[in-house]
Design an enzyme around this catalytic site. Structure first.
Site, PDB file in Angstrom:
ATOM      1  N   LYS A  33      27.284 -42.886  -0.341  1.00  0.00           N
ATOM      2  CA  LYS A  33      28.139 -41.911  -1.048  1.00  0.00           C
ATOM      3  C   LYS A  33      27.956 -40.488  -1.091  1.00  0.00           C
ATOM      4  O   LYS A  33      28.715 -39.455  -0.872  1.00  0.00           O
ATOM      5  CB  LYS A  33      28.253 -42.523  -2.541  1.00  0.00           C
ATOM      6  CG  LYS A  33      27.043 -42.142  -3.490  1.00  0.00           C
ATOM      7  CD  LYS A  33      27.351 -42.374  -4.972  1.00  0.00           C
ATOM      8  CE  LYS A  33      26.065 -42.238  -5.657  1.00  0.00           C
ATOM      9  NZ  LYS A  33      25.650 -40.984  -5.714  1.00  0.00           N
ATOM     10  N   THR A  34      26.696 -40.135  -1.012  1.00  0.00           N
ATOM     11  CA  THR A  34      26.047 -38.631  -0.845  1.00  0.00           C
ATOM     12  C   THR A  34      26.649 -37.894   0.486  1.00  0.00           C
ATOM     13  O   THR A  34      27.179 -37.071   0.638  1.00  0.00           O
ATOM     14  CB  THR A  34      24.809 -38.450  -0.999  1.00  0.00           C
ATOM     15  OG1 THR A  34      24.240 -39.093  -2.097  1.00  0.00           O
ATOM     16  CG2 THR A  34      24.462 -37.017  -1.130  1.00  0.00           C
ATOM     17  N   ASP A 221      30.959 -36.713  -8.356  1.00  0.00           N
ATOM     18  CA  ASP A 221      29.835 -37.588  -8.125  1.00  0.00           C
ATOM     19  C   ASP A 221      29.696 -38.736  -9.413  1.00  0.00           C
ATOM     20  O   ASP A 221      29.628 -38.044 -10.585  1.00  0.00           O
ATOM     21  CB  ASP A 221      28.569 -37.082  -7.648  1.00  0.00           C
ATOM     22  CG  ASP A 221      27.646 -38.253  -6.994  1.00  0.00           C
ATOM     23  OD1 ASP A 221      27.940 -39.302  -6.697  1.00  0.00           O
ATOM     24  OD2 ASP A 221      26.334 -37.832  -6.771  1.00  0.00           O
ATOM     25  N   GLU A 222      29.011 -39.824  -9.145  1.00  0.00           N
ATOM     26  CA  GLU A 222      28.845 -40.615 -10.422  1.00  0.00           C
ATOM     27  C   GLU A 222      29.538 -40.943 -11.359  1.00  0.00           C
ATOM     28  O   GLU A 222      29.672 -40.581 -12.693  1.00  0.00           O
ATOM     29  CB  GLU A 222      27.555 -40.225 -11.071  1.00  0.00           C
ATOM     30  CG  GLU A 222      26.345 -40.256 -10.053  1.00  0.00           C
ATOM     31  CD  GLU A 222      25.607 -41.618  -9.525  1.00  0.00           C
ATOM     32  OE1 GLU A 222      26.387 -42.681  -9.937  1.00  0.00           O
ATOM     33  OE2 GLU A 222      24.730 -41.529  -8.945  1.00  0.00           O
ATOM     34  N   GLN A 252      27.927 -49.866 -11.805  1.00  0.00           N
ATOM     35  CA  GLN A 252      26.442 -49.111 -12.036  1.00  0.00           C
ATOM     36  C   GLN A 252      26.479 -48.432 -13.229  1.00  0.00           C
ATOM     37  O   GLN A 252      25.814 -47.456 -13.617  1.00  0.00           O
ATOM     38  CB  GLN A 252      25.866 -48.521 -10.857  1.00  0.00           C
ATOM     39  CG  GLN A 252      25.545 -49.371  -9.746  1.00  0.00           C
ATOM     40  CD  GLN A 252      24.777 -48.572  -8.388  1.00  0.00           C
ATOM     41  OE1 GLN A 252      23.724 -48.091  -8.588  1.00  0.00           O
ATOM     42  NE2 GLN A 252      25.515 -48.305  -7.369  1.00  0.00           N
ATOM     43  N   ARG A 628      17.889 -52.205  -6.075  1.00  0.00           N
ATOM     44  CA  ARG A 628      16.794 -51.231  -5.854  1.00  0.00           C
ATOM     45  C   ARG A 628      15.933 -51.803  -4.630  1.00  0.00           C
ATOM     46  O   ARG A 628      15.021 -51.018  -4.050  1.00  0.00           O
ATOM     47  CB  ARG A 628      15.892 -50.808  -6.979  1.00  0.00           C
ATOM     48  CG  ARG A 628      16.331 -50.406  -8.429  1.00  0.00           C
ATOM     49  CD  ARG A 628      17.330 -49.300  -8.096  1.00  0.00           C
ATOM     50  NE  ARG A 628      18.701 -49.799  -7.744  1.00  0.00           N
ATOM     51  CZ  ARG A 628      19.869 -48.859  -7.485  1.00  0.00           C
ATOM     52  NH1 ARG A 628      19.185 -47.772  -7.080  1.00  0.00           N
ATOM     53  NH2 ARG A 628      20.991 -49.339  -7.370  1.00  0.00           N
TER      54      ARG A 628
END
Length: 749
Positions: A33-34, A221-222, A252, A628
């Site tokens: 996503k970044t 973002d987020e 998330q 993770r």
């Protein structure tokens, strides 16, 4: 720019090259996503769809903002400093600095961090002669911030909720008085930055129109972590026709306790009539089995926007599941598995131990400490370094030694009992004049301060009167009588500290079990007998006046706690294991991940069962934990776990049942649905064998037994074999006892 686009997969490319319209990008864990966000900004500027000053990009951490700026500087042949890239708080600060007069602020207004805010509230309460025990500053700060994050000033709170009781009205009144104090002093707290910025734009139409026309592209973002006021702030800025490009993952969203509202994603899609919804589902982090497990778990949540992670990296290794008999066994098994991984060539820094609650770290830290394995607690303190643990230990130290001035100073006014700085100064002067400890100098202090100090001295006397209790019961008694438990119960977010204090009781019980040896009754009471030389070296001879009541075991336990706390914590660059809560792990990734404590009531947390949509958030938390891991994932749970110094029996987590059978490899006999394995678990070299029967002695867990001294009891745990066999028995009024079967004369009842 073309070379950058060539590195994108089809959904990423589609997101980056969207026309200037609202878009919602559902970006799964590890889906890049970044890269999409930064490449989108670069593409817009390179294609002259927007000039750098026309970009507003919102991140949730300063680290993410700096990373985005660094990447853009490497991509674009221009100065990117003209763009507004930062966190909500950072951007609002920038806006208020530019328009401080319109915002009603001095030019050089200062920002209060959380500690400064609490100090400010304390000053307010003192100036108003308000009892800070009835209105704890920490809790009042939480209340004020929560109202601001909902966009509510004090007057609006009362109007919205119509409080009728005096306590609620008083709290709202204190909110109003706090606002007035901050305005008078020219300071703002973090929550105020966003609320003041929102109010400025809402009421000042020319200013609002200026920024609406300036920022033609707003990227977030987020997005799943935004709260109500942050979403309203974004809507206000986008009201002039700007294109909102929101990237997030509803699976998330794990910060509801901070005010995050996952519903903002669905609201955005509906209110802005979003036509461009793109799912980034290709994962570049984890192997297929890990992703398939995560997908299988999260699909049980209703009302998802929906996506399915996949990878080209292959299935990889199966997910390993381990069932242990106790939390101590679980920790020892993890240590042995880590040793094997390190021998295989895995770097310790690429191994993470995740847990649902901070209190769980104690058993893991203890096992790692004993094994000499370096570790670092990410985003937090080691167990024995946590403030609430240090407070409890300070009271215990005063039981062992009233002349311990360091312990005395730490808790003489904690929890608050009205002993102020002037009283302590007088006490210090008296102690210096008499060449005595602070405790011994209390009778020399006159006035109201002396009366309150005498009250504290009487509390220590009461605590010392209980020093004959078994160590776990003594710790529990101290936590209760000192007021620590009541103090943290009154804090809005004090539950984690209460959990840690409960874990200190467990630590005491474990210490007795590990260090103890049986007396003539078979009870394991400690290897120290009455030998005063086994006391901690920092306890002076003058403190041994209570030798008949102060346990040598207590002094040894305090020394043990100091040693573990004093052990150097590995630094950032060291090859050390990473310990952290699942919340702290979000955004991180590791080659190997252990998720421990997978039991119903622990993970998912018992509080989630009674909260609206609480179980859904716990499942999202499990999804975050699983994703993770890059290469290898371990899931573990225990049949028994210590709580309040007592053994608690938990069922395996329901999340284990949601992982498909074909993805897992059981390292112990497979547990039945909702239960435990029938046969005993395999053992490992450093752990004692535990089984349903106590070493072939004929006794079994759950059996009623009779002891000549302690009476009737029930066996709740067993370990060892032959002459090393021992059982843990609950004798009711006599408490929990570990008994060596070679010494104790137990009979079946």
């Amino acid at each position: 720019m073309n070379s950058l686009l060539d590195r994108l997969n089809p959904p990423q490319l589609a997101a980056v090259t969207l026309p200037p319209a609202h878009a919602l990008i559902l970006a799964g864990a590890g889906s890049g996503k970044t890269r999409v966000l930064t490449t989108r900004i670069a593409w817009l500027i390179s294609n002259r769809q927007v000039a750098p000053p026309g970009v507003l990009a919102v991140t949730f951490t300063n680290k993410a903002a700096k990373e985005m700026q660094t990447r853009l500087a490497a991509i674009l042949p221009i100065n990117v400093r003209g763009m507004w890239i930062g966190t909500f708080h950072g951007l609002c600060n920038r806006l208020l600095r530019a328009h401080y007069r319109d915002a009603g602020l001095p030019q050089l207004f200062q920002i209060l961090d959380s500690a400064d805010q609490q100090a400010s509230v304390k000053r307010l309460l003192k100036s108003l002669n308000v009892d800070d025990e009835k209105f704890p500053p920490r809790e009042l700060c939480h209340f004020i911030n929560a109202q601001k994050e909902q966009g509510l000033r004090a007057a609006a709170v009362e109007a919205a909720f119509g409080y009728t009781d005096d306590w609620a009205r008083k709290r709202v009144g204190l909110y109003e008085a706090y606002e007035a104090q901050c305005q008078r002093e020219g300071v703002v707290d973090f929550a105020e930055l966003l609320l003041r910025s929102y109010e400025l734009l809402e009421r000042n139409e020319p200013l609002r129109r200026h920024y609406q026309e300036r920022f033609r592209h707003i990227l977030v973002d987020e997005f799943q972590d935004t709260n109500k006021l942050q979403y309203r702030w974004l809507k206000l800025l986008a009201g002039g026709g700007a294109a909102l490009f929101c990237v997030g993952d509803d699976d998330q969203s794990i910060y509801a306790f901070r005010g995050a509202d996952v519903g903002n994603m669905a609201d955005f899609e509906r209110e802005f009539q979003v036509q461009n919804l793109i799912r980034l589902e290709q994962n570049y982090r984890s192997h297929g089995n890990i992703l398939d497990a995560a997908n299988a778990i999260i699909k049980n949540n209703p009302s998802r926007l929906g996506k399915n992670l996949w990878t080209e990296a292959g299935s990889g290794e199966p997910i390993r599941i381990y069932e242990s008999y106790s939390d101590g066994d679980e920790a020892r098994w993890i240590v042995e598995e880590i040793r094997a991984l390190v021998r295989e060539g895995h770097a310790r820094a690429e191994i993470a131990l995740l847990y649902r609650s901070n209190a769980q770290s104690r058993a893991l830290e203890h096992a790692l400490f004993n094994a000499g394995l370096p570790y670092r607690v990410y985003g937090g303190l080691r167990f024995f370094e946590r403030a609430e643990i240090k407070h409890a230990l300070a009271y215990l130290r005063l039981i062992a030694n009233t002349d311990d001035d360091t312990a005395f100073a730490r808790v003489v006014n904690f929890p608050a009992r009205g002993i102020g700085a002037r009283s302590l100064e007088n006490l210090q002067d008296a102690a210096k004049a008499a060449n005595s400890s602070l405790h011994a100098a209390i009778p020399q202090v006159a006035g109201a301060g002396g009366v309150k100090l005498a009250g504290f001295a009487q509390l220590i006397v009461k605590l010392r009167e209980a020093a004959h209790l078994p160590l776990p019961e003594l710790v529990d008694h101290v936590i209760e009588l000192s007021g620590l438990r009541t103090h943290y119960k009154n804090e809005k977010e004090g539950q984690e500290r209460l959990d840690n204090l409960d874990e200190l009781i467990n630590a005491a019980a474990s210490f007795v079990a590990e260090e103890g040896t049986p007396n003539q009754d078979g009870e394991i009471t400690g290897e120290f007998g009455n030998d005063l030389s086994s006391f901690s070296s920092d306890i002076t001879p003058a403190a041994l006046v209570f030798t008949e009541t102060v346990q040598p075991m207590l002094a040894s336990f305090l020394a043990h706690a100091s040693l573990e706390a004093g052990e150097h914590q590995a630094g950032e660059g060291d090859d050390a294991l990473q310990l952290m809560t699942v919340h702290s792990a979000k955004g991180l990734e590791f080659n190997v991940v252990f998720i421990s404590g997978l039991e119903d009531g622990l993970f998912p947390h018992e509080n989630s069962m009674s909260e609206d949509k609480g179980l859904e958030e716990e499942r999202r938390l499990m999804y975050v934990a699983v994703t993770r891991a890059r290469q290898r994932l371990y899931l573990s749970f225990a049949q028994t776990r210590m709580l309040h110094g007592q053994t608690r029996y938990n069922l395996p987590s329901r999340f284990l049942d949601e992982v498909p059978d074909e993805l897992v490899k059981w390292l112990t006999p497979r547990a039945g649905k909702g239960g435990f394995a029938v046969s005993s678990a395999p053992t490992f070299t450093s752990a004692p064998r535990r089984s349903e029967s106590s070493g072939g002695s004929g006794f079994r867990i759950g059996q009623s037994v009779m002891h000549a001294k302690f009476g009737l009891g029930v066996i709740v745990n067993a370990e060892g074999s032959g002459t090393d066999a021992r059982v843990q028995v609950n004798f009711g009024h006599a408490g929990m006892k570990w008994l060596a079967l070679s010494v104790a004369k137990l009979e079946a009842a």
